[in-house]
Design a protein around this motif. Structure first.
Motif, PDB file in Angstrom:
ATOM      1  N   LEU A  93     -20.935  49.177  42.796  1.00 41.39           N
ATOM      2  CA  LEU A  93     -21.269  50.922  41.979  1.00 41.39           C
ATOM      3  C   LEU A  93     -20.158  51.814  42.785  1.00 41.39           C
ATOM      4  O   LEU A  93     -19.750  52.844  42.829  1.00 41.39           O
ATOM      5  CB  LEU A  93     -22.364  51.546  43.196  1.00 41.39           C
ATOM      6  CG  LEU A  93     -24.032  51.142  42.612  1.00 41.39           C
ATOM      7  CD1 LEU A  93     -25.095  51.240  43.124  1.00 41.39           C
ATOM      8  CD2 LEU A  93     -24.277  51.508  41.273  1.00 41.39           C
ATOM      9  N   VAL A  94     -19.117  50.953  44.047  1.00 35.62           N
ATOM     10  CA  VAL A  94     -18.510  51.720  45.145  1.00 35.62           C
ATOM     11  C   VAL A  94     -17.695  51.943  43.735  1.00 35.62           C
ATOM     12  O   VAL A  94     -17.096  52.724  43.590  1.00 35.62           O
ATOM     13  CB  VAL A  94     -18.003  51.159  46.291  1.00 35.62           C
ATOM     14  CG1 VAL A  94     -16.924  51.915  46.458  1.00 35.62           C
ATOM     15  CG2 VAL A  94     -19.406  50.951  46.902  1.00 35.62           C
ATOM     16  N   LEU A  95     -17.034  50.111  42.829  1.00 35.31           N
ATOM     17  CA  LEU A  95     -16.022  51.162  42.377  1.00 35.31           C
ATOM     18  C   LEU A  95     -15.938  51.824  40.996  1.00 35.31           C
ATOM     19  O   LEU A  95     -15.079  52.162  40.784  1.00 35.31           O
ATOM     20  CB  LEU A  95     -15.607  49.350  41.557  1.00 35.31           C
ATOM     21  CG  LEU A  95     -15.031  48.529  42.571  1.00 35.31           C
ATOM     22  CD1 LEU A  95     -15.438  47.044  42.149  1.00 35.31           C
ATOM     23  CD2 LEU A  95     -13.860  48.780  42.952  1.00 35.31           C
ATOM     24  N   ASP A  96     -17.511  51.874  40.657  1.00 38.21           N
ATOM     25  CA  ASP A  96     -17.347  52.552  39.503  1.00 38.21           C
ATOM     26  C   ASP A  96     -17.158  54.130  40.462  1.00 38.21           C
ATOM     27  O   ASP A  96     -16.617  55.278  39.322  1.00 38.21           O
ATOM     28  CB  ASP A  96     -19.633  52.913  39.348  1.00 38.21           C
ATOM     29  CG  ASP A  96     -19.012  51.981  38.432  1.00 38.21           C
ATOM     30  OD1 ASP A  96     -18.346  51.742  37.260  1.00 38.21           O
ATOM     31  OD2 ASP A  96     -21.153  51.627  37.727  1.00 38.21           O
ATOM     32  N   ALA A 102     -13.108  59.158  42.152  1.00 40.36           N
ATOM     33  CA  ALA A 102     -12.245  60.076  43.221  1.00 40.36           C
ATOM     34  C   ALA A 102     -10.875  59.913  42.850  1.00 40.36           C
ATOM     35  O   ALA A 102      -9.850  60.295  43.247  1.00 40.36           O
ATOM     36  CB  ALA A 102     -12.380  58.732  44.781  1.00 40.36           C
ATOM     37  N   LEU A 103     -10.991  58.604  42.112  1.00 38.35           N
ATOM     38  CA  LEU A 103      -9.398  58.248  41.718  1.00 38.35           C
ATOM     39  C   LEU A 103      -9.058  58.915  40.369  1.00 38.35           C
ATOM     40  O   LEU A 103      -8.152  58.918  40.355  1.00 38.35           O
ATOM     41  CB  LEU A 103      -9.337  56.564  40.637  1.00 38.35           C
ATOM     42  CG  LEU A 103      -9.567  55.765  42.216  1.00 38.35           C
ATOM     43  CD1 LEU A 103      -9.512  54.785  42.003  1.00 38.35           C
ATOM     44  CD2 LEU A 103      -8.027  56.121  43.582  1.00 38.35           C
ATOM     45  N   PRO A 104      -9.695  59.418  40.031  1.00 38.55           N
ATOM     46  CA  PRO A 104      -9.601  60.643  38.530  1.00 38.55           C
ATOM     47  C   PRO A 104      -8.937  61.969  39.239  1.00 38.55           C
ATOM     48  O   PRO A 104      -8.102  63.121  39.047  1.00 38.55           O
ATOM     49  CB  PRO A 104     -10.975  61.195  37.721  1.00 38.55           C
ATOM     50  CG  PRO A 104     -11.251  59.443  37.616  1.00 38.55           C
ATOM     51  CD  PRO A 104     -10.813  58.945  38.978  1.00 38.55           C
ATOM     52  N   TRP A 105      -9.624  62.442  40.331  1.00 39.41           N
ATOM     53  CA  TRP A 105      -9.668  63.538  41.234  1.00 39.41           C
ATOM     54  C   TRP A 105      -8.024  63.092  41.637  1.00 39.41           C
ATOM     55  O   TRP A 105      -7.480  64.079  41.770  1.00 39.41           O
ATOM     56  CB  TRP A 105     -10.483  64.142  42.128  1.00 39.41           C
ATOM     57  CG  TRP A 105     -10.227  64.786  42.419  1.00 39.41           C
ATOM     58  CD1 TRP A 105     -10.473  66.090  42.477  1.00 39.41           C
ATOM     59  CD2 TRP A 105      -9.405  65.041  44.485  1.00 39.41           C
ATOM     60  NE1 TRP A 105     -10.405  67.374  43.369  1.00 39.41           N
ATOM     61  CE2 TRP A 105      -9.525  66.650  45.282  1.00 39.41           C
ATOM     62  CE3 TRP A 105      -8.836  64.180  45.336  1.00 39.41           C
ATOM     63  CZ2 TRP A 105      -9.293  66.967  45.792  1.00 39.41           C
ATOM     64  CZ3 TRP A 105      -8.539  64.756  46.919  1.00 39.41           C
ATOM     65  CH2 TRP A 105      -8.385  65.921  47.057  1.00 39.41           C
ATOM     66  N   VAL A 106      -7.623  62.499  42.466  1.00 39.09           N
ATOM     67  CA  VAL A 106      -6.581  61.740  43.217  1.00 39.09           C
ATOM     68  C   VAL A 106      -5.118  61.796  41.582  1.00 39.09           C
ATOM     69  O   VAL A 106      -4.720  62.493  41.745  1.00 39.09           O
ATOM     70  CB  VAL A 106      -6.046  60.690  43.563  1.00 39.09           C
ATOM     71  CG1 VAL A 106      -4.700  60.079  44.248  1.00 39.09           C
ATOM     72  CG2 VAL A 106      -7.762  60.211  44.931  1.00 39.09           C
ATOM     73  N   LEU A 110      -1.924  64.688  42.037  1.00 40.51           N
ATOM     74  CA  LEU A 110      -0.952  63.708  42.937  1.00 40.51           C
ATOM     75  C   LEU A 110      -0.263  64.307  41.191  1.00 40.51           C
ATOM     76  O   LEU A 110       0.771  63.286  41.107  1.00 40.51           O
ATOM     77  CB  LEU A 110      -0.558  62.390  43.295  1.00 40.51           C
ATOM     78  CG  LEU A 110      -1.522  62.450  44.228  1.00 40.51           C
ATOM     79  CD1 LEU A 110      -2.157  60.732  44.933  1.00 40.51           C
ATOM     80  CD2 LEU A 110      -0.734  62.980  45.134  1.00 40.51           C
ATOM     81  N   GLY A 111      -0.793  64.245  39.906  1.00 38.78           N
ATOM     82  CA  GLY A 111       0.220  64.009  38.962  1.00 38.78           C
ATOM     83  C   GLY A 111       0.275  63.207  38.281  1.00 38.78           C
ATOM     84  O   GLY A 111       1.262  62.759  37.267  1.00 38.78           O
ATOM     85  N   LEU A 112      -0.683  61.475  38.277  1.00 39.46           N
ATOM     86  CA  LEU A 112      -0.240  60.100  37.850  1.00 39.46           C
ATOM     87  C   LEU A 112      -0.308  60.702  36.578  1.00 39.46           C
ATOM     88  O   LEU A 112      -1.079  60.696  36.087  1.00 39.46           O
ATOM     89  CB  LEU A 112      -0.761  59.529  39.641  1.00 39.46           C
ATOM     90  CG  LEU A 112      -0.920  59.632  40.440  1.00 39.46           C
ATOM     91  CD1 LEU A 112      -1.715  58.534  41.598  1.00 39.46           C
ATOM     92  CD2 LEU A 112       0.676  59.386  40.509  1.00 39.46           C
TER      93      LEU A 112
END
Length: 368
Positions: A93-96, A102-106, A110-112
């Motif tokens: 669930l944390v990975l989901d 979280a990661l899409p927002w980062v 950051l423009g990754l």
């Protein structure tokens, strides 16, 4: 001391260090036994002052430690086991959440590039392992059976620790007196003074800092459990253990507790405020009561030195090195303090590489 004697002492020290390194696999229970005997000696001394014999005082201390260990095994370990299983199940669930929120927002901030994060494989690994509990248990049992001799050796060392501790604790004062009688008579005062300072520092750490860690672990665990956090006991105890380095327990604990509260309670602000309140109270207790009362300012190890000592001890001597790293570092600190004082009083410190204004050589300017 002549040059030949110096070389003889250096050779003896080198040989002793080399021998200890070779014997490390069997020295672990003896080192742990010495550590436990050192911790228990003040309690036995107080019982002797109350009229108990040395042997019965040691028996009483062992009974107390055994009772505490039994309580931990009966009550604490089952609760920790359930929380570890819950944490293991919570990992996908944390990975989901990381992958979807979280990661899409980062990534946007950051423009990754797209596809920069690859968590699918990690998630699949966790999800696959959840259904293979019986396989994991069978593998562990097969490995334990295959390495039966190693397991028996480990159990033997574990059982040897209380035996060594008992005999060392019973004869502690006799051993200390005999060691003192072997000191060179002309250097006895200096050596006893250095050992006294080392004892003060070790006592401050082993009995003071460990009590601070235990108290903080209890405060954090009880506080987090009172606000209803499912992983409160596990996070609280980890935060208490991490308090061996100043402020690390607070940072690790509040970070983990806030993440766990977000997953359990969603966006409800009150549990988050409760988590912040628990760790704020813990920090106030540590700074204003626990550390001044139990430790004081007798250790003086820099946080970076603490981290380095623990990592170096683990790298060189494994788990036993981790246990002994900070006590050894505290003793080295005492010795370095005296080396520093000797250096400040030496001619080398008082020398000047430039002459004075009159062209003569500068006088040594050591401290008076």
């Amino acid at each position: 001391m002549t040059d030949s004697n110096r070389w003889l002492w250096l050779a003896g020290l080198f040989f002793a260090g080399w021998l200890i390194y070779l014997l490390m696999p069997i020295l672990s229970p003896f080192l742990v036994g010495i550590l436990l005997a050192y911790l228990g000696d003040p309690l036995v001394d107080r019982l002797e002052e109350r009229g108990l014999s040395r042997t019965w005082g040691v028996v009483a201390v062992f009974a107390l430690f055994g009772l505490l260990l039994l309580l931990v095994l009966l009550f604490l370990l089952p609760m920790l086991g359930r929380q570890l299983v819950y944490l293991y199940q919570l990992a996908p669930l944390v990975l989901d959440w990381l992958q979807q929120e979280a990661l899409p927002w980062v990534q946007v901030k950051l423009g990754l590039a797209q596809g920069f994060w690859h968590l699918d494989q990690l998630k699949a690994m966790f999800a696959g392992q959840l259904g293979k509990t019986t396989d994991i248990v069978s593998q562990l049992l097969s490995q334990a059976t295959a390495s039966g001799l190693a397991l028996l050796a480990w159990l033997g060392n574990l059982l040897l620790v209380p035996v060594v501790s008992f005999y060392l604790l019973r004869d502690w004062d006799i051993l200390v007196a005999k060691l003192r009688a072997l000191l060179p008579r002309r250097r006895e005062g200096l050596v006893v003074g250095l050992i006294g300072e080392c004892h003060e520092v070790l006592g401050a750490f082993l009995r003071g800092q460990l009590l601070v860690m235990l108290a903080l672990g209890v405060v954090y665990a009880l506080g987090l459990m009172l606000i209803g956090l499912d992983l409160g006991l596990l996070i609280g105890l980890l935060a208490g253990l991490a308090s061996i380095v100043p402020y690390m327990g607070f940072v690790v604990g509040i970070g983990a507790a806030l993440i766990a509260a977000l997953f359990q309670f969603g966006g409800d602000p009150y549990p988050l405020i409760g988590v912040a309140a628990v760790f704020t109270v813990g920090q106030l207790l540590e700074g204003m009561l626990l550390t001044p009362l139990l430790v004081g300012d007798r250790i003086g190890l820099h946080p970076v030195a603490v981290i380095f000592a623990v990592l170096a001890g683990g790298q060189l001597f494994g788990f036993t090195g981790v246990l002994l790293a900070l006590p050894v570092a505290a003793v080295i600190m005492v010795l370095l303090r005296h080396v520093h004082d000797l250096y400040k009083l030496s001619e080398l410190y008082g020398e000047s590489s430039h002459g004075d204004s009159s062209g003569g050589s500068a006088e040594p300017s050591g401290p008076t």
